[in-house]
Write a protein that holds these residues in place. Structure first.
Motif, PDB file in Angstrom:
ATOM      1  N   ILE A   1     -25.072   4.883  95.432  1.00 29.31           N
ATOM      2  CA  ILE A   1     -24.455   6.087  95.999  1.00 29.31           C
ATOM      3  C   ILE A   1     -23.562   6.665  94.920  1.00 29.31           C
ATOM      4  N   HIS A   2     -23.971   7.773  94.347  1.00 29.90           N
ATOM      5  CA  HIS A   2     -23.421   8.192  93.058  1.00 29.90           C
ATOM      6  C   HIS A   2     -23.142   9.690  93.042  1.00 29.90           C
ATOM      7  N   ALA A   3     -21.981  10.072  92.573  1.00 28.50           N
ATOM      8  CA  ALA A   3     -21.658  11.452  92.205  1.00 28.50           C
ATOM      9  C   ALA A   3     -21.870  12.443  93.336  1.00 28.50           C
ATOM     10  N   ASN A   4     -21.507  12.058  94.555  1.00 33.26           N
ATOM     11  CA  ASN A   4     -21.596  12.981  95.671  1.00 33.26           C
ATOM     12  C   ASN A   4     -20.341  13.846  95.759  1.00 33.26           C
TER      13      ASN A   4
ATOM     14  N   ALA B   1     -23.313  -3.686 102.331  1.00 37.52           N
ATOM     15  CA  ALA B   1     -23.430  -4.841 101.440  1.00 37.52           C
ATOM     16  C   ALA B   1     -24.248  -4.496 100.205  1.00 37.52           C
ATOM     17  N   ASN B   2     -23.769  -4.994  99.052  1.00 38.11           N
ATOM     18  CA  ASN B   2     -24.507  -4.937  97.786  1.00 38.11           C
ATOM     19  C   ASN B   2     -24.873  -3.520  97.373  1.00 38.11           C
ATOM     20  N   ASN B   3     -23.987  -2.586  97.596  1.00 36.69           N
ATOM     21  CA  ASN B   3     -24.212  -1.207  97.181  1.00 36.69           C
ATOM     22  C   ASN B   3     -23.437  -0.893  95.907  1.00 36.69           C
ATOM     23  N   SER B   4     -23.953   0.019  95.132  1.00 36.42           N
ATOM     24  CA  SER B   4     -23.225   0.561  93.999  1.00 36.42           C
ATOM     25  C   SER B   4     -22.720   1.932  94.397  1.00 36.42           C
ATOM     26  N   ILE B   5     -21.382   2.105  94.404  1.00 37.30           N
ATOM     27  CA  ILE B   5     -20.755   3.337  94.883  1.00 37.30           C
ATOM     28  C   ILE B   5     -19.880   3.849  93.753  1.00 37.30           C
TER      29      ILE B   5
END
Length: 952
Positions: free
Chosen positions: A748-751, A768-772
């Motif tokens: 989940i990037h650059a929103n 769980a285990n997300n890249s934010i």
């Protein structure tokens, strides 16, 4: 060539006066004369063709103003076809062993009419011999009894068509007959004008009015240049029948009925008719004739619509890009929003992949380096990245999403090519069906092939039922008062290269286990849906253009289960594809764009597999999973839609995995608990549709197919996993749900707002285990009275806080919260949070900030120090409910210190959990091509609801 000193042009003038036999003799003189005769195509051959009473313009009735490629060839084809009925005579003569000792009998011509040899057709037939020619002179001939043809004869009307009328009921008992230039009307005692059960009959340039024609197998018929006014042609078990260049007008029932499987018992004419079909010009596509399907997408749109698909974007930046609201580059101050949420106003580094530890800092202000890696968005569409939809921008399609021409599709699919080339039962070619009830009705194992016809202003064009098969190539079907093509009760066949438009109901209606192949059609501007599949209907819907329909481009419901692949579905006034009422379907590798409502809309038990589609430029949401919607949404690119990328209701149970969701105007993925209405859906969504022609729609429920589909694994909790959600206008993921939800292994990037917002979660939401990373505000925000578990996430470089929570049951365990502009973790008043085994750091603020009387357990965390003038931990008031146990605080000692995230390495740990589309699927086919799409992108987004629901 000059003969006798005459120039070539003068010879053409002289030869233009010759009759057909003389032209034939001249062409045999030498090659030069042969070429000279051929050069008369637009003069003498045209005169001969149009002047013949036995035929009409070669392109009548559909294109009478369009000249054929060769008048001589058209005249030749008609001449050969007109002699088919006499082929039987040659067979009979060759089969008699003593034919050499028999004198050849010349054909007689018998004249019928006032002042001629016979005054009635019956009297002439009584004296006719084999293959005699009976000429009816102008007048009206009414036979008082049934005429039985016992010997092969030719019956021809003299003069222009319409001057000879025959009121009779004829029953053919002989092997062959030809009738030409006559007007048929039924006798007073029977509606049947002509009937044959075993022989061959040939009609040329006749009119039929207000009666019936019946041909029963093994009988055959050949009909050309005829007009049928309120006349029904009934073909029963015919092995082969040809209807060519005919007009059917004003039928009160079906114009043509083909019933029963083609008879295995074939008469003498079958092989000649088959040879005639093979020798005539084919309507199968060629590369040249397929120009429309091979044009680029913009050109095709312009060919069908005066509107262009290129859409101008006002302003210098895309309104769906987070950068559109970015501050001026020289602004470095931080603002504090509501609830103490911190938003850093710094230059845009949302696309950066590494820690901005040195960003906006002088070298002497650096305290240390903290080494970690941010998970950026994943590549899509053949390994490329989709940028912001700026003016003039385009998408480069992978080869699996490019429309093929019909010829290319047939070359790839040998079974479809064999089907398109086959002829069985009835062949209807270049005919016009208009202004009546029905066109062609194929039933009870019937077989029919339709090529190059026009069906207009009918109730329906073609009906195919009861295990029948149809082949439809390059027909025009429009302005039908019901569906254009209707298949039910296991009907099937090939529907390819047709232009189906402006129909009052569906362009193609598939139900009750019908299973056609629908290939390379244009289905557009319908007043309802483009294609409807229901009642256990199946089918393969491939490589079609479906656009500008008032309701869903493809509507699947009541256990319909088609395979939908490679289509371009665009500019619809409702959803691109709607799956409703327990509909199924495999929907793969389609381009779904510029539709008014959701690109794909799944509701009320719909359970499709939605895989590897491009869903873009929609005026609402990309994918809508409404009340009780289910299914697998996997490996799709959901791009630049004005609403949300994926909009879900909490009562639905979809599995949303491995999608690329980017540059959408609202949320990347939104989960809501509001019921968005009852049955008041716009076209393509509602239950008010009347799809039941034979009774109530609930009857479809009695035909359930109990089959286990390996493509659909059971899901008991809504699941959002392994998606790349980036550059959306609002939060990457927004949750306002009353049911459980799992959010696992996403990037989940650059929103344009927060990475994840949990506004309501009465049951557990597990993240769980997300890249934010690199989101414009906080990485994660949890509102009051929410139950959330955050485990194993990497929360990096967000412009607000890493995590901000006021939830009454929040668990933050084993996360890496690093490099965020605000505090690593901010606990607001009345929150209840467990913070265990995290690694936390903020460059510019506190590692953990506790505001007011927040209840917290902070245990076994590693907390890095940020700037020298900030502390690691901040607590606003003396709060005994905040318990600190066994935490490790790392303070810098010298400027060159470097800390690394090891044991374990930087989270999230995605190596073993990232899933793309199914490994066995054709995702490997994603190679770039030059086909491009550009479309309108309009700015602005509004409340936190779906565009679809807000308008309702």
């Amino acid at each position: 060539m000059e003969a006798g000193g005459l120039p070539l042009e003068l010879w053409r003038i002289i030869l233009a006066y010759l009759h057909l036999p003389d032209l034939g003799r001249c062409s045999l003189v030498c090659r030069a004369w042969y070429e000279l005769i051929l050069s008369l195509d637009s003069t003498r051959w045209r005169q001969l063709c149009l002047g013949c009473n036995e035929c009409r313009h070669p392109n009548w009735p559909n294109q009478p103003d369009v000249e054929p490629e060769s008048w001589r060839e058209a005249f030749k084809q008609h001449y050969l076809a007109s002699k088919t009925w006499t082929k039987n005579a040659l067979d009979l003569e060759s089969s008699v062993c003593f034919s050499l000792f028999r004198r050849r009998r010349e054909r007689r011509t018998l004249s019928v009419g006032p002042g001629h040899e016979f005054d009635s057709l019956g009297s002439a037939l009584a004296l006719a011999s084999l293959y005699d020619r009976i000429v009816l002179f102008p007048g009206v001939y009414e036979e008082q009894g049934e005429i039985i043809l016992k010997v092969p004869v030719e019956i021809v009307g003299q003069g222009r068509l319409g001057e000879v009328a025959l009121l009779a009921s004829i029953d053919q008992h002989c092997s062959t007959t030809r009738l030409c230039n006559l007007v048929f009307m039924p006798a007073w005692f029977s509606p049947i004008m002509y009937k044959t059960t075993s022989g061959h009959v040939q009609f040329d340039n006749c009119n039929f009015e207000n009666g019936h024609i019946q041909v029963h197998g093994p009988g055959t018929c050949q009909v050309k240049f005829c007009t049928f006014k309120n006349t029904h042609v009934f073909l029963h078990n015919v092995p082969l029948c040809i209807l060519e260049n005919c007009e059917f007008v004003g039928s009160e029932n079906n114009s043509v009925t083909v019933e029963g499987h083609p008879s295995a018992d074939k008469n003498w004419a079958y092989k000649y008719l088959l040879g005639l079909i093979k020798s005539s010009p084919s309507l199968l596509p060629t590369e040249d004739s397929d120009f429309l399907m091979s044009l680029d997408l913009e050109s095709r749109d312009q060919a069908w619509s005066p509107r262009t698909c290129d859409i101008v974007i006002e302003g210098s930046q895309s309104p769906t890009s987070p950068a559109s609201s970015s501050p001026k580059p020289d602004s470095k101050e931080a603002e504090v929003g509501s609830d103490g949420e911190r938003v850093a106003q710094t230059p845009d580094s949302s696309d950066g992949g590494l820690s901005p530890s040195g960003e906006d800092e002088d070298e002497d202000q650096l305290t240390y380096r903290l080494s970690y890696q941010v998970q950026g968005p994943r590549p899509v569409l053949g390994g490329s990245f989709l940028g912001p939809p700026l003016p003039g921008a385009s998408i480069q399609l992978p080869s699996c999403l490019v429309l093929n021409s019909l010829q290319q599709e047939l070359q790839k699919d040998k079974e479809a090519m064999a089907l398109a080339s086959s002829v069985q039962g009835c062949l209807i070619r270049k005919c016009l069906f208009r202004d009546g009830k029905g066109g062609v009705f194929v039933c009870s194992y019937g077989r029919a092939k339709m090529e190059g016809n026009i069906f207009r202003n009918l109730t329906y064009a073609v009906r195919c039922i009861h295990n029948s098969k149809i082949i439809m190539l390059r027909n025009d079907i429009y302005r039908c008062r019901a569906s254009g093509i209707f298949l039910r009760l296991e009907g099937g066949g090939l529907i390819a290269g047709n232009n189906i438009y402006h129909n009052a109901e569906a362009g193609v209606d598939i139900r009750k286990k019908s299973n056609p192949l629908i290939l390379c059609n244009q289905i557009h501007h319908g007043l309802r849906s483009g294609i409807v599949v229901l009642g256990n209907g199946k089918g393969i819907i491939r490589n079609n253009q479906i656009f500008s329909n008032k309701e869903a481009g493809i509507y699947i419901l009541y256990h319909g289960n088609p395979i939908v692949s490679g289509n371009h579905i665009f500019k619809g006034r409702a959803a691109g594809i709607a799956v409703n009422e327990n509909g199924k379907g495999l929907i793969t590798e389609n381009v779904i764009r510029e539709n008014q409502w959701g690109g794909v809309d799944i509701r009320r038990g719909g359970i499709p597999v939605l895989r590897s589609n491009l869903i873009c430029f929609g005026y609402s949401d990309g994918v809508v999973v409404g009340d009780e919607g289910k299914g697998l949404v996997e490996g799709n690119t959901i791009y630049a839609n004005k609403g949300c990328g994926v909009w879900m209701m909490s009562s639905s149970l979809p599995h949303v995995t491995s999608n690329h969701v980017s540059y959408n105007g609202l949320y990347g993925v939104a989960v809501f608990s509001q019921k968005d209405g009852s049955s008041e859906f716009p076209g393509g969504h509602g239950a008010q549709e009347n799809f039941s022609e034979d009774g109530d729609a609930i009857l479809w429920e009695t035909e359930l197919e109990k089959e286990d589909d390996p493509l659909r694994r059971p899901v008991t909790i809504a699941l959002v996993e392994s998606n790349s959600i980036n550059h959306n206008g609002a939060s990457g993921l927004y949750v306002q749900s009353s049911e459980a939800l799992h959010v696992i292994t996403n990037v989940i990037h650059a929103n344009g707002d927060r990475g994840i917002t949990v506004a309501q979660s009465s049951q557990l939401t597990r993240v769980a285990n997300n890249s934010i990373s690199c989101n414009r505000q906080s990485g994660i925000k949890v509102e009051a009275q929410c139950k959330v578990e955050l485990r194993g996430n990497g929360i990096y470089d967000n412009r607000g806080h890493g995590i901000i929570t006021k939830g009454d049951s929040t668990i933050v365990i084993e996360n890496d919260i690093i490099g965020n502009r605000g505090s690593g973790l901010q606990l607001l008043p009345k929150s209840d949070t467990k913070v265990i085994k995290n690694r936390i750091h903020s460059f510019r603020a506190y590692g953990i900030a506790v505001r007011g009387r927040a209840k917290a357990l902070v245990q076994e965390n590693i907390i890095f120090q940020g700037k020298t003038n900030k502390t690691i931990f901040q607590q606003i008031s003396n709060n005994r409910e905040c318990i600190m146990q066994n935490n490790k605080f790392l303070v810098f000692k010298k400027k060159s210190d470097t800390w690394r995230l090891v044991n374990p390495p930087a989270r999230p740990h995605l190596e073993n959990s990232l899933r793309g589309p199914s490994a066995t699927h054709n995702g490997q086919k994603m190679t770039a091509m030059a086909t491009r799409i550009t479309a309108r992108v309009e700015g602005g987004y509004h409340s936190n609801r779906s565009v679809f629901c807000t308008i309702l």
